[in-house]
Design a protein around this motif. Structure first.
Motif, PDB file in Angstrom:
ATOM      1  N   UNK A   1       0.863  -1.181   0.000  1.00  0.00           N
ATOM      2  CA  UNK A   1       0.000   0.000   0.000  1.00  0.00           C
ATOM      3  C   UNK A   1       0.903   1.236   0.000  1.00  0.00           C
TER       4      UNK A   1
ATOM      5  N   UNK B   1       0.729   3.900   5.146  1.00  0.00           N
ATOM      6  CA  UNK B   1       0.722   2.978   6.257  1.00  0.00           C
ATOM      7  C   UNK B   1      -0.672   2.833   6.866  1.00  0.00           C
ATOM      8  N   UNK B   2      -1.665   3.474   6.225  1.00  0.00           N
ATOM      9  CA  UNK B   2      -3.006   3.485   6.805  1.00  0.00           C
ATOM     10  C   UNK B   2      -3.654   2.116   6.761  1.00  0.00           C
ATOM     11  N   UNK B   3      -4.058   1.604   7.898  1.00  0.00           N
ATOM     12  CA  UNK B   3      -4.847   0.381   7.934  1.00  0.00           C
ATOM     13  C   UNK B   3      -6.318   0.735   7.904  1.00  0.00           C
ATOM     14  N   UNK B   4      -7.130  -0.307   7.725  1.00  0.00           N
ATOM     15  CA  UNK B   4      -8.571  -0.103   7.616  1.00  0.00           C
ATOM     16  C   UNK B   4      -9.157   0.562   8.867  1.00  0.00           C
TER      17      UNK B   4
ATOM     18  N   UNK C   1      -7.549   2.316  11.135  1.00  0.00           N
ATOM     19  CA  UNK C   1      -7.044   3.680  11.259  1.00  0.00           C
ATOM     20  C   UNK C   1      -7.836   4.640  10.393  1.00  0.00           C
ATOM     21  N   UNK C   2      -8.098   4.233   9.149  1.00  0.00           N
ATOM     22  CA  UNK C   2      -8.731   5.181   8.239  1.00  0.00           C
ATOM     23  C   UNK C   2     -10.173   5.436   8.645  1.00  0.00           C
TER      24      UNK C   2
ATOM     25  N   UNK D   1     -15.382   0.648  -1.464  1.00  0.00           N
ATOM     26  CA  UNK D   1     -14.309  -0.205  -1.967  1.00  0.00           C
ATOM     27  C   UNK D   1     -13.280   0.705  -2.617  1.00  0.00           C
ATOM     28  N   UNK D   2     -12.027   0.537  -2.221  1.00  0.00           N
ATOM     29  CA  UNK D   2     -10.934   1.416  -2.660  1.00  0.00           C
ATOM     30  C   UNK D   2      -9.771   0.570  -3.157  1.00  0.00           C
TER      31      UNK D   2
ATOM     32  N   UNK E   1      -5.579   2.718   0.164  1.00  0.00           N
ATOM     33  CA  UNK E   1      -5.965   3.688   1.187  1.00  0.00           C
ATOM     34  C   UNK E   1      -4.999   4.859   1.149  1.00  0.00           C
TER      35      UNK E   1
ATOM     36  N   UNK F   1     -15.412  -0.705   4.860  1.00  0.00           N
ATOM     37  CA  UNK F   1     -14.375  -0.367   3.885  1.00  0.00           C
ATOM     38  C   UNK F   1     -13.698  -1.650   3.454  1.00  0.00           C
ATOM     39  N   UNK F   2     -13.349  -1.722   2.191  1.00  0.00           N
ATOM     40  CA  UNK F   2     -12.674  -2.906   1.676  1.00  0.00           C
ATOM     41  C   UNK F   2     -11.804  -2.501   0.503  1.00  0.00           C
ATOM     42  N   UNK F   3     -10.866  -3.368   0.162  1.00  0.00           N
ATOM     43  CA  UNK F   3     -10.040  -3.147  -1.015  1.00  0.00           C
ATOM     44  C   UNK F   3     -10.794  -3.654  -2.234  1.00  0.00           C
ATOM     45  N   UNK F   4     -10.747  -2.915  -3.324  1.00  0.00           N
ATOM     46  CA  UNK F   4     -11.432  -3.352  -4.534  1.00  0.00           C
ATOM     47  C   UNK F   4     -11.566  -2.203  -5.509  1.00  0.00           C
TER      48      UNK F   4
ATOM     49  N   UNK G   1     -20.076  -4.749   2.394  1.00  0.00           N
ATOM     50  CA  UNK G   1     -19.814  -4.779   0.963  1.00  0.00           C
ATOM     51  C   UNK G   1     -18.939  -5.987   0.641  1.00  0.00           C
TER      52      UNK G   1
ATOM     53  N   UNK H   1     -16.772  -7.887  -2.388  1.00  0.00           N
ATOM     54  CA  UNK H   1     -16.124  -7.607  -3.668  1.00  0.00           C
ATOM     55  C   UNK H   1     -15.591  -8.906  -4.269  1.00  0.00           C
TER      56      UNK H   1
ATOM     57  N   UNK I   1     -12.098 -10.684  -3.698  1.00  0.00           N
ATOM     58  CA  UNK I   1     -11.635 -10.279  -2.374  1.00  0.00           C
ATOM     59  C   UNK I   1     -12.379 -11.090  -1.314  1.00  0.00           C
TER      60      UNK I   1
ATOM     61  N   UNK J   1      -6.837  -7.197   8.056  1.00  0.00           N
ATOM     62  CA  UNK J   1      -7.083  -5.780   7.756  1.00  0.00           C
ATOM     63  C   UNK J   1      -6.975  -5.607   6.249  1.00  0.00           C
ATOM     64  N   UNK J   2      -8.047  -5.094   5.640  1.00  0.00           N
ATOM     65  CA  UNK J   2      -8.097  -5.005   4.181  1.00  0.00           C
ATOM     66  C   UNK J   2      -6.972  -4.195   3.566  1.00  0.00           C
ATOM     67  N   UNK J   3      -6.483  -3.209   4.289  1.00  0.00           N
ATOM     68  CA  UNK J   3      -5.486  -2.350   3.685  1.00  0.00           C
ATOM     69  C   UNK J   3      -4.084  -2.627   4.208  1.00  0.00           C
ATOM     70  N   UNK J   4      -3.966  -3.568   5.144  1.00  0.00           N
ATOM     71  CA  UNK J   4      -2.639  -3.912   5.635  1.00  0.00           C
ATOM     72  C   UNK J   4      -2.264  -5.317   5.199  1.00  0.00           C
TER      73      UNK J   4
END
Lengths: 340, 340
Positions: free
Chosen positions: A19, A22-25, A27-28, A108-109, A112, A140-143, B65, B67, B70, B335-338
């Protein structure tokens, strides 16, 4: 946010790059989307949010999903995007005459990014604050970039502005100057040329639409049916006619036009004003004898409205121009799975 | 569905191929997602749905959500997907002790395929019917496959099972046999080998999780804090400890294991049971003196539960095995973003 869950993923991800921040889910969520609950009993941070629904009110609920490349341009300004994602949902509450209460956001992002999230959250929460609606949860999710908002509002029983409530003899009204979003979109797409100044003026209408919440509330007890023009004036009118089992006669040249729109060729004006989506104006019907009450409501809501036709018992749609000539009703609504 | 709007798209679409079927957006909503409103005042088909919230109840709301690529495998069985998309949301209501009321569905689809939609809708609505929860609205759009559901439920005031309610001396309980979803996922991914029969048995746990709604309702007034295990037992327990400002001591070998899990090497069992997500079991705390009441609630809900530890005043997490030896707490949550 509520339901910060479903993190297990079933595939070795195809994108194993680090990524960019360093932002985790968690944290964001904490940094950009968590504020102390105001009206909610319990806001962001548990499995569910908890809301009080006052006695004598019904809950109005609507969901809209915005997809990158479909509803907005890749690389779109995140602050505008935050505004618009909530605005299109608030517009559904407006079209129901419902008072905004709370909303959830699922996001979905691809990654981050702090700068993107900060701007998105600023645009989103500024509009939320302007309408007294509270972010109470989400996911929130990755996608691939996708924004899904569910809004909740309040309306007293039998007060909501439904699509099936239009009656023969009702006047048909519209707010604002429909078609501007489509006109600027055509300019951006290169379908036609617009002067740079005109593009700038109209761009705001596409990027930062103003949901007509105050008008929807003022029309309670005055209007019968209402819908927001997101698919185009005629397409959305057709939903009202179908649900109410009536027809309509529309004076197409009575649809109010912005200054820029008035300089456009007539066919382009028709396409934009009758079939262009993304305007988020309200189309509504009211008994003919409530003419003054409609104008008073619009005045109270500081929102211009115009009478553009009337509801007929005979089904179907009759369009006439200022000279009384018939106009062909070939301006179709947008359909995600039929329109390429 | 409510808010069948936002159709305007701002880009010349990159995919101009014809849809593989003749199904338009409004057709598919009508065919697969519209049924007469049962409990709702107004269901699918207007700008908003309208719901009555009975006096003396609070509204519990959660959004998740999912995806493609994912949360589920591309080409996943659509009937299972319909089930799972709603199940993970119902699990959030269960963890709150809320009674399912209504939900919205927003769906981004690459194309509108009748067979896929029919199976998806069948899986979704079968689970909805089993829990008396009604689909009241949503949105459909073209885009990378993405399913977003918002669930609404009811709970009497001060009855909801919140994350911040755990107290020193509470027993920590868990339902079912956590870790099975992670065990089968590892088998599918090739992290370890499972016998074909074992894969078949466990696959159901990953693809068609059963939300513990009945247990959540039975635990009202009995349990204090609750959360669903979607991110892994320790990760979700950590949310409870953080929100409640307490610590916990957990006997890791008291976490109930399925027959297949009991045949696995100890380290794999720890990974699956302590860090594996996607189980949708409930983890909850209750005063030690409510031991019998917890067992009675679990019995009434036909759901096995086990006591696995207790809440401590001192913050932090202490893990011990059956021999009383310390176990390192390195089993992190997803964690989705980590997590790549």
């Amino acid at each position: 946010m509520p339901s910060q869950s479903r993190r297990a993923h079933v595939l070795p991800p195809s994108d194993n790059r680090k990524m960019s921040t360093d932002l985790g889910e968690f944290d964001l969520i904490a940094r950009y989307f968590t504020r102390p609950a105001a009206r909610a009993v319990l806001g962001v941070g548990d499995d569910c949010a908890l809301l009080d629904v006052p006695q004598g009110q019904q809950l109005a609920v609507s969901t809209d999903m915005l997809v990158e490349g479909r509803h907005f341009i890749p690389g779109a300004n995140p602050k505008d995007l935050g505004h618009k994602a909530l605005a299109v949902n608030l517009s559904d509450l407006a079209a129901m005459g419902a008072e905004p209460l709370a909303f959830t956001l699922a996001l979905a992002l691809p990654k981050a990014e702090a700068a993107w999230l900060e701007a998105f959250s600023a645009g989103l929460l500024a509009l939320a604050d302007a309408h007294g609606i509270e972010l109470v949860g989400g996911d929130t999710t990755k996608g691939p970039l996708n924004l899904c908002i569910t809004v909740m509002g309040l309306a007293p029983p039998r007060c909501a502005l439904r699509r099936d409530a239009a009656r023969e003899g009702d006047s048909v009204w519209v707010s604002g100057t429909p078609g501007d979003a489509r006109l600027v979109l055509g300019g951006i797409r290169g379908e036609w040329r617009l002067a740079a100044d005109d593009l700038d003026v109209l761009r705001e209408r596409l990027d930062r639409p103003l949901p007509r919440v105050a008008l929807g509330l003022a029309l309670r007890g005055v209007a019968r049916a209402a819908i927001d023009i997101s698919d185009g004036l005629l397409g959305d009118l057709a939903h009202v006619l179908h649900a109410s089992r009536v027809g309509a006669s529309i004076a197409v040249d009575d649809v109010p036009a912005s200054a820029v729109m008035r300089t456009q060729p007539v066919e382009r004006r028709r396409i934009c004003q009758l079939a262009g989506g993304d305007d988020y104006e309200l189309l509504f019907t009211a008994p003919a004898e409530r003419h003054e009450a409609v104008l008073a409501a619009a005045n109270a809501a500081h929102t211009p409205v115009a009478r553009i036709g009337q509801i007929t018992a005979a089904p179907g749609l009759v369009l006439r121009d200022a000279q009384g000539q018939a106009v062909a009703a070939h301006y179709a609504a947008f359909d995600h799975f039929r329109t390429p």
